[in-house]
Motif scaffolding. Sequence first.
Motif, mmCIF file in Angstrom:
data_model
loop_
_atom_site.group_PDB
_atom_site.id
_atom_site.type_symbol
_atom_site.label_atom_id
_atom_site.label_comp_id
_atom_site.label_asym_id
_atom_site.label_seq_id
_atom_site.Cartn_x
_atom_site.Cartn_y
_atom_site.Cartn_z
ATOM 1 N N ALA A 95 89.320 114.551 -20.048
ATOM 2 C CA ALA A 95 89.901 115.871 -20.271
ATOM 3 C C ALA A 95 89.509 116.353 -21.677
ATOM 4 N N ARG A 96 88.735 117.387 -21.736
ATOM 5 C CA ARG A 96 88.336 118.043 -22.982
ATOM 6 C C ARG A 96 87.741 117.081 -24.011
ATOM 7 N N GLN A 97 87.089 116.053 -23.526
ATOM 8 C CA GLN A 97 86.425 115.155 -24.472
ATOM 9 C C GLN A 97 85.197 114.530 -23.821
ATOM 10 N N THR A 98 84.129 114.412 -24.603
ATOM 11 C CA THR A 98 82.920 113.770 -24.109
ATOM 12 C C THR A 98 82.596 112.576 -24.999
ATOM 13 N N SER A 99 82.332 111.418 -24.367
ATOM 14 C CA SER A 99 81.904 110.247 -25.130
ATOM 15 C C SER A 99 80.493 109.872 -24.694
ATOM 16 N N ALA B 297 70.367 103.313 -30.547
ATOM 17 C CA ALA B 297 70.920 102.324 -29.634
ATOM 18 C C ALA B 297 72.005 101.531 -30.346
ATOM 19 N N GLY B 298 73.129 101.359 -29.689
ATOM 20 C CA GLY B 298 74.244 100.631 -30.292
ATOM 21 C C GLY B 298 75.211 101.543 -31.020
ATOM 22 N N GLN B 299 75.012 102.869 -30.859
ATOM 23 C CA GLN B 299 75.945 103.801 -31.501
ATOM 24 C C GLN B 299 76.570 104.710 -30.451
ATOM 25 N N ALA B 300 77.729 105.253 -30.819
ATOM 26 C CA ALA B 300 78.465 106.079 -29.873
ATOM 27 C C ALA B 300 79.218 107.171 -30.616
ATOM 28 N N ILE B 301 79.579 108.211 -29.885
ATOM 29 C CA ILE B 301 80.448 109.259 -30.425
ATOM 30 C C ILE B 301 81.504 109.614 -29.387
ATOM 31 N N ASP B 302 82.618 110.142 -29.898
ATOM 32 C CA ASP B 302 83.634 110.724 -29.040
ATOM 33 C C ASP B 302 83.850 112.137 -29.564
ATOM 34 N N ALA B 303 83.475 113.129 -28.784
ATOM 35 C CA ALA B 303 83.544 114.510 -29.245
ATOM 36 C C ALA B 303 84.572 115.287 -28.442
ATOM 37 N N GLY B 304 85.580 115.797 -29.121
ATOM 38 C CA GLY B 304 86.573 116.640 -28.452
ATOM 39 C C GLY B 304 86.033 118.057 -28.331
ATOM 40 N N ASP B 305 86.403 118.727 -27.250
ATOM 41 C CA ASP B 305 85.909 120.085 -27.057
ATOM 42 C C ASP B 305 86.358 121.018 -28.177
#
Lengths: 204, 315
Positions: free
Chosen positions: B189-193, B214-222
């Motif tokens: 809901a309103r977030q993309t990882s 590679a080996g990195q991530a983000i969590d982006a809220g709308d």
Amino acid sequence: MALYDGSITGTFLKRRGGAARRDMAFQSNQFMTRSIDRADPAQGIEGVLLSNRDRIIRFLQVRGAGESAEDLFQDLWMRLTERATGPIADPLSYAMRAANNLMLDRYRSARQREIRDKAWGETSDGHEPSAEASLISRQQLEQVQAAIAATGERPAHIFRRFRVDGASQRDIAQEMGLSLSTIEADLRKVYAALAALRRQFDAG
Amino acid sequence: MPVDANPVEARAIDWLIRQRDPDFDDWEGFADWLAENGEHAAVYDALASLDRDLDVLPRGSGAVRIAPAFPPGSPVSRRPSRRAWFGGAMAAALVAVIGVSTLNPFSNGTRIETAAGEHRTVALADGSRIEINGGSVVEIDPDRPRFARLESGEAMFHVVHRDKDPFVVETGDARIVDLGTAFNVVRRARQTSVAVSEGIVLYNPDRDKVRLVAGQAIDAGDDDRRPPAVRSVDLTSIGGWRSGLLVYNDAPLALVAEDLKRTAGIDVRIAPAAASLSFRGALIIDPDRNRTVADLAALSGTMAKRQDNGWILTR
């Protein structure tokens, strides 16, 4: 060690009267030295196996060999005497470690058979496990690595140094500026996570 | 959250650790422990056997890159047991770009909807693959072979590189332009990882300019005003849902519950008193759901009770 010294010689003589000459030989340092001088490298380990026969058989028994312990002692004999070895600092420890490895190999062979039978039952992909095949799948190995990583950065690093790079606990403590007990606690933690994972492998 | 081994396992572990020392000589002590209980040898064997399997772990960084599980076009099963060890060459210098989307009205699209716990792999004509987790909606379009939209849920994308024809993944209002890489996307809901397991991703290059390797991530809220912070993730855990392994580093229990629902169709509710707890550790999706939930409870310090068709975790 002292606990068994008295009984070993006694039962040894009773059970293997024919080998009494050898047994006597190893009570004499002089004789043993001469044996080695006669350029028979196996003599050293043979002597240790003979003079510690009961101790090793008892170890094989409690290690899970049960009634096969006597036969496995023969297997161990073959393994150790056929192999050319350099000087061994502590031949009894060496023999006990070999006995331990023998039992682990047997366990793994049995597991390998189980897994293969199961795979055939499922008529799977036609792959057969190779002789030294790992008992865990690549996928499980990935899970193992993830479980190690999940214990935290420091324990995971310590575990890799210890288990993968083969560094001693003392060396790791030194290079990280940590106490030995911290290293040990972290290692236990990672192994505990692996033990939990293994239970889940079994269940799956 | 530490995992406690049972006392017998703990002793077996101690022996294993001590025996790795080449100077170990307390074989009598070990024999005495084995003699205490006939079960001890079996516990030791099981652990020593797993320990020996670790011989294949690569030396050095300890991080292993996950090679593509299957060559494109090969049949895919959900729980492969024997894959080639680290087979497959890594595609070199892979770059992906995530950008702001333009609306793409669907004319001829195929909508793939998975039920909770249902996993599906879609092989695309170009050899790319989309592994779709349960409880997800993915739209593909036969007329646009280099395009997919993750409407909701989670999917792992394995994209075949074509220099002049980038693969485009849309989700939410973000657009992921992929030049040949593998990455996992979750649309909540309103977030993309996004977590990258191969290659390089540029997230919103026109706006946020976040570079992920590679080996990195983000969590982006709308609704976020700032570019998302980049965090490190263990490569082996990316897209772990595919093999039934969920790895967390201090994640809220509600998020774990959401993943369990999607990945395995397991309903877990979190009681308000336990809502503030976080979870750290590796959770295996067991065919026996009771076991999975019991593990989660044990590892998070909660109690699991049956409720309706699922469970509730309380403190």
